[in-house]
Design a protein around this motif. Structure first.
Motif, PDB file in Angstrom:
ATOM      1  N   ALA A  74       0.836  -1.204   0.000  1.00  0.00           N
ATOM      2  CA  ALA A  74       0.000   0.000   0.000  1.00  0.00           C
ATOM      3  C   ALA A  74       0.871   1.253   0.000  1.00  0.00           C
ATOM      4  O   ALA A  74       0.544   2.253  -0.641  1.00  0.00           O
ATOM      5  CB  ALA A  74      -0.925  -0.001   1.220  1.00  0.00           C
ATOM      6  N   GLY A  75       1.995   1.204   0.709  1.00  0.00           N
ATOM      7  CA  GLY A  75       2.927   2.332   0.708  1.00  0.00           C
ATOM      8  C   GLY A  75       3.610   2.515  -0.627  1.00  0.00           C
ATOM      9  O   GLY A  75       3.807   3.641  -1.099  1.00  0.00           O
ATOM     10  N   ILE A  76       3.959   1.398  -1.270  1.00  0.00           N
ATOM     11  CA  ILE A  76       4.578   1.480  -2.591  1.00  0.00           C
ATOM     12  C   ILE A  76       3.584   2.049  -3.602  1.00  0.00           C
ATOM     13  O   ILE A  76       3.946   2.814  -4.497  1.00  0.00           O
ATOM     14  CB  ILE A  76       5.080   0.094  -3.030  1.00  0.00           C
ATOM     15  CG1 ILE A  76       6.181  -0.399  -2.072  1.00  0.00           C
ATOM     16  CG2 ILE A  76       5.604   0.121  -4.452  1.00  0.00           C
ATOM     17  CD1 ILE A  76       6.633  -1.824  -2.324  1.00  0.00           C
ATOM     18  N   ALA A  77       2.309   1.711  -3.443  1.00  0.00           N
ATOM     19  CA  ALA A  77       1.286   2.165  -4.378  1.00  0.00           C
ATOM     20  C   ALA A  77       1.111   3.675  -4.379  1.00  0.00           C
ATOM     21  O   ALA A  77       0.636   4.243  -5.362  1.00  0.00           O
ATOM     22  CB  ALA A  77      -0.050   1.490  -4.058  1.00  0.00           C
ATOM     23  N   GLY A 186      -0.871  17.195   9.385  1.00  0.00           N
ATOM     24  CA  GLY A 186      -0.016  18.158   8.694  1.00  0.00           C
ATOM     25  C   GLY A 186       0.021  17.972   7.199  1.00  0.00           C
ATOM     26  O   GLY A 186       0.360  18.886   6.453  1.00  0.00           O
ATOM     27  N   VAL A 187      -0.316  16.777   6.750  1.00  0.00           N
ATOM     28  CA  VAL A 187      -0.294  16.467   5.318  1.00  0.00           C
ATOM     29  C   VAL A 187      -1.424  15.487   5.035  1.00  0.00           C
ATOM     30  O   VAL A 187      -1.765  14.652   5.870  1.00  0.00           O
ATOM     31  CB  VAL A 187       1.076  15.865   4.915  1.00  0.00           C
ATOM     32  CG1 VAL A 187       1.335  14.567   5.641  1.00  0.00           C
ATOM     33  CG2 VAL A 187       1.172  15.684   3.421  1.00  0.00           C
ATOM     34  N   SER A 188      -2.015  15.602   3.869  1.00  0.00           N
ATOM     35  CA  SER A 188      -3.105  14.695   3.511  1.00  0.00           C
ATOM     36  C   SER A 188      -2.531  13.383   3.002  1.00  0.00           C
ATOM     37  O   SER A 188      -1.605  13.378   2.187  1.00  0.00           O
ATOM     38  CB  SER A 188      -3.982  15.315   2.420  1.00  0.00           C
ATOM     39  OG  SER A 188      -4.591  16.504   2.883  1.00  0.00           O
ATOM     40  N   PRO A 189      -3.055  12.246   3.480  1.00  0.00           N
ATOM     41  CA  PRO A 189      -2.565  10.973   2.960  1.00  0.00           C
ATOM     42  C   PRO A 189      -2.836  10.846   1.474  1.00  0.00           C
ATOM     43  O   PRO A 189      -3.811  11.404   0.962  1.00  0.00           O
ATOM     44  CB  PRO A 189      -3.353   9.928   3.756  1.00  0.00           C
ATOM     45  CG  PRO A 189      -4.387  10.651   4.508  1.00  0.00           C
ATOM     46  CD  PRO A 189      -4.102  12.100   4.466  1.00  0.00           C
ATOM     47  N   LYS A 190      -1.959  10.131   0.784  1.00  0.00           N
ATOM     48  CA  LYS A 190      -2.117   9.942  -0.650  1.00  0.00           C
ATOM     49  C   LYS A 190      -2.979   8.707  -0.919  1.00  0.00           C
ATOM     50  O   LYS A 190      -2.977   7.755  -0.127  1.00  0.00           O
ATOM     51  CB  LYS A 190      -0.751   9.790  -1.313  1.00  0.00           C
ATOM     52  CG  LYS A 190       0.176  10.978  -1.098  1.00  0.00           C
ATOM     53  CD  LYS A 190       1.474  10.819  -1.844  1.00  0.00           C
ATOM     54  CE  LYS A 190       1.273  10.944  -3.340  1.00  0.00           C
ATOM     55  NZ  LYS A 190       2.548  10.893  -4.086  1.00  0.00           N
ATOM     56  N   TYR A 191      -3.698   8.744  -2.023  1.00  0.00           N
ATOM     57  CA  TYR A 191      -4.528   7.613  -2.412  1.00  0.00           C
ATOM     58  C   TYR A 191      -3.970   7.002  -3.694  1.00  0.00           C
ATOM     59  O   TYR A 191      -3.566   7.724  -4.608  1.00  0.00           O
ATOM     60  CB  TYR A 191      -5.982   8.055  -2.597  1.00  0.00           C
ATOM     61  CG  TYR A 191      -6.589   8.549  -1.313  1.00  0.00           C
ATOM     62  CD1 TYR A 191      -7.098   7.651  -0.376  1.00  0.00           C
ATOM     63  CD2 TYR A 191      -6.608   9.908  -1.012  1.00  0.00           C
ATOM     64  CE1 TYR A 191      -7.630   8.098   0.822  1.00  0.00           C
ATOM     65  CE2 TYR A 191      -7.136  10.361   0.191  1.00  0.00           C
ATOM     66  CZ  TYR A 191      -7.651   9.453   1.098  1.00  0.00           C
ATOM     67  OH  TYR A 191      -8.163   9.893   2.278  1.00  0.00           O
ATOM     68  N   PRO A 192      -3.933   5.678  -3.769  1.00  0.00           N
ATOM     69  CA  PRO A 192      -3.261   5.031  -4.903  1.00  0.00           C
ATOM     70  C   PRO A 192      -4.041   5.161  -6.197  1.00  0.00           C
ATOM     71  O   PRO A 192      -5.273   5.087  -6.215  1.00  0.00           O
ATOM     72  CB  PRO A 192      -3.173   3.571  -4.460  1.00  0.00           C
ATOM     73  CG  PRO A 192      -4.306   3.395  -3.495  1.00  0.00           C
ATOM     74  CD  PRO A 192      -4.431   4.706  -2.790  1.00  0.00           C
ATOM     75  N   SER A 193      -3.317   5.341  -7.284  1.00  0.00           N
ATOM     76  CA  SER A 193      -3.897   5.317  -8.617  1.00  0.00           C
ATOM     77  C   SER A 193      -3.895   3.868  -9.112  1.00  0.00           C
ATOM     78  O   SER A 193      -3.302   2.978  -8.490  1.00  0.00           O
ATOM     79  CB  SER A 193      -3.078   6.186  -9.567  1.00  0.00           C
ATOM     80  OG  SER A 193      -1.760   5.659  -9.692  1.00  0.00           O
ATOM     81  N   VAL A 194      -4.538   3.633 -10.237  1.00  0.00           N
ATOM     82  CA  VAL A 194      -4.531   2.293 -10.824  1.00  0.00           C
ATOM     83  C   VAL A 194      -3.101   1.883 -11.184  1.00  0.00           C
ATOM     84  O   VAL A 194      -2.671   0.754 -10.914  1.00  0.00           O
ATOM     85  CB  VAL A 194      -5.427   2.255 -12.074  1.00  0.00           C
ATOM     86  CG1 VAL A 194      -5.306   0.902 -12.776  1.00  0.00           C
ATOM     87  CG2 VAL A 194      -6.873   2.521 -11.701  1.00  0.00           C
ATOM     88  N   MET A 195      -2.335   2.830 -11.745  1.00  0.00           N
ATOM     89  CA  MET A 195      -0.951   2.535 -12.093  1.00  0.00           C
ATOM     90  C   MET A 195      -0.129   2.252 -10.845  1.00  0.00           C
ATOM     91  O   MET A 195       0.744   1.376 -10.844  1.00  0.00           O
ATOM     92  CB  MET A 195      -0.359   3.705 -12.867  1.00  0.00           C
ATOM     93  CG  MET A 195      -0.938   3.888 -14.266  1.00  0.00           C
ATOM     94  SD  MET A 195      -0.623   2.462 -15.327  1.00  0.00           S
ATOM     95  CE  MET A 195       1.161   2.557 -15.467  1.00  0.00           C
TER      96      MET A 195
END
Length: 257
Positions: A74-77, A186-195
């Motif tokens: 999930a972190g790599i994504a 402090g920062v918004s978490p990122k959400y994974p794209s299909v790629m």
């Protein structure tokens, strides 16, 4: 170039109902499902934010079973470069054990030629809330540590950290390498794209085995507090309830007299 290591943990989803294991020592996630703690999601986002401009790398590491690969990927994504799984039975580990396992992995990677300027961890895990791993890890690695950090900027070999303190925002400058525990907000978490998901699925994850002996958490038992009692006041029925409703709205300052 700033290389960052982010430590994540597989934890029961905190948005679900809290159910304990039969022995009362752990939160049972079989019904709510598993995820990554919100603090650690913020840590991954900060790591990518710091490393990308400098051409650095972001490694996501988890100490746990094969199932923890889900959290590593999930972190790599969402932008991490690679992952490490330190294989261990997380249920047997206490915060001192986890810190030793992470420190051993950091040293092993250093011996192989990969060093980390920053090691980021969540301020605490959603299931145990120990608040200890970051400080213990910094001691083992002989690095400075700052807790409760929400934003990170790096200029050369100095990191400027904004942390949430009892009197407001606190600003620290530390010389790298350093250990930082991250507080969400402090920062918004990122959400994974299909790629991103496809890349994470194919990414190589290095596997290590901790050589230590678990000392455990020393925890005797957890308890789930009873839900607070609820109380309902019936204001009336039909049009006759209108005066009482207006009185409540005025008390709440929703409407003015």
């Amino acid at each position: 170039m700033t290389n960052v290591l982010v430590c994540v943990k597989r934890v029961p989803d905190p948005t679900g109902e809290v159910v304990l294991t039969p022995d009362g020592l752990r939160v049972d996630g079989r019904y709510a499902g598993y995820t990554t703690s919100a603090h650690e999601e913020a840590a991954v986002a900060l790591a990518v934010q710091v490393a990308e401009p400098s051409g650095g790398t972001v490694t996501v590491l988890s100490v746990g079973s094969e199932d923890s690969l889900e959290q590593v990927r999930a972190g790599i994504a969402v932008g991490a470069t690679d992952g490490v799984l330190v294989e261990a039975d997380a249920d047997l580990l206490g915060p001192a054990d986890v810190a030793e396992a992470v420190a051993e992995a950091v040293r092993a990677r250093s011996d192989a030629g990969t060093t980390y300027d920053l090691v980021l961890l969540g301020n605490d895990a959603a299931d145990t809330g120990d608040f200890q791993v970051g400080v213990r890890l910094a001691y083992l690695l002989d690095r400075p540590v700052v807790a409760g950090v929400q934003t990170v900027t790096v200029d050369g070999d100095v990191a400027t950290l904004h942390a949430k303190g009892p009197e407001g925002t606190e600003v620290y400058e530390v010389t790298l390498p350093a250990v930082v525990t991250v507080l969400e907000g402090g920062v918004s978490p990122k959400y994974p794209s299909v790629m991103g998901r496809m890349r994470a699925k194919k990414a190589e994850v290095e596997r290590m085995t901790w050589s230590g002996t678990p000392g455990g958490s020393g925890r005797e038992a957890l308890t789930v507090p009873e839900a607070p009692p609820s109380q309902v006041t019936v204001l009336g029925e039909g049009p006759t309830a209108a005066p009482a409703l207006v009185a409540v709205l005025r008390e709440l300052k929703v409407v003015h007299s």
